[in-house]
Scaffold this active site. Structure first.
Site, short mmCIF file in Angstrom:
data_model
loop_
_atom_site.label_atom_id
_atom_site.label_comp_id
_atom_site.label_asym_id
_atom_site.label_seq_id
_atom_site.Cartn_x
_atom_site.Cartn_y
_atom_site.Cartn_z
CG HIS A 131 8.56 -3.92 6.25
ND1 HIS A 131 7.42 -4.65 6.45
CD2 HIS A 131 8.28 -3.06 5.22
CE1 HIS A 131 6.48 -4.25 5.60
NE2 HIS A 131 6.98 -3.29 4.85
CE LYS A 135 6.57 -0.91 8.38
NZ LYS A 135 6.31 0.49 8.00
#
Length: 233
Positions: A131, A135
């Site tokens: 990600h 995040k």
């Protein structure tokens, strides 16, 4: 519908655009905790905020009998409490670790593959998720859902853990790099080959569209639901 957006970051803004294109009215764009006043008689709330804010946001909406679609991850130790709250307030709650249609199909495929592989001792299993660097939680909620799908269908595993698979603990490698929207892989590896099940998101639009579809579906319903209910999986 009249939609309240609770949490107005990148996802909130994409949901705003998609919801309006589908003919809905955005009656609140909240970065603060919802109240009866600032929710503006919404038909449904879509909550994408931060792990530390999610519980209070959801609680406030349900207390005002506004159904909640929640895509915030990293707060799930309180999920059972929220589900009880939805019933007590005669409202509705739907949590999704990922609202993408493709990811929810991936969840179903993952469970089927886990069931097939449970009796094949030659293969070890490992998860990986990648990600963007912004995040906040690791592993991702999507990766946890994938791991839970494997654990449910393969008695070799009874828990997941961050990092390498060891014994009965299914490992998840969490990688944070650049602006990656989300890539999730399940590897089954033997001494002679490897089987890979992989989902790659190209952008956040799939997540946003799924959240709006879930909001359309949950209107006037009571109770607790998942994307499986929305998609009939």
């Amino acid at each position: 519908m009249r939609i309240a957006l609770v949490g107005y970051g990148k996802m909130g803004k994409i949901i705003d655009e998609i919801a309006q294109k589908r003919g809905h009215e955005i009656v609140a764009r909240l970065k603060e905790t919802p109240t009866a006043e600032n929710l503006n008689n919404a038909d449904v709330a879509i909550e994408f905020s931060l792990p530390e804010a999610a519980y209070d946001n959801i609680k406030a909406c349900l207390e005002n009998k506004i159904p909640v679609i929640c895509g915030t991850t990293g707060w799930l130790e309180k999920k059972e409490e929220v589900e009880k709250m939805a019933v007590d307030h005669n409202s509705a709650f739907l949590y999704g670790s990922n609202f993408s249609l493709g990811v929810n199909l991936f969840f179903a495929l993952n469970e089927k593959v886990a069931e097939i592989m449970k009796n094949v001792d030659e293969y070890s299993c490992q998860l990986e998720e990648i990600h963007h660097i912004h995040k906040k939680d690791a592993p991702s909620g999507t990766a946890i859902s994938i791991a839970e799908g494997i654990i449910k269908n393969n008695p070799k595993f009874n828990a997941w853990k961050l990092e390498e698979t060891k014994g009965n603990e299914l490992g998840i490698f969490a990688i944070r790099e650049d602006e990656v929207p989300g890539t999730h892989s399940v590897y089954y590896k033997s001494e002679v080959d490897e089987i890979e099940l992989k989902h790659t998101a190209f952008n956040r639009n799939g997540f946003a569209l799924g959240a709006v579809v879930a909001a359309e579906w949950i209107k006037d319903k009571k109770g607790n639901f998942t994307m499986k209910d929305v998609l009939g999986l």
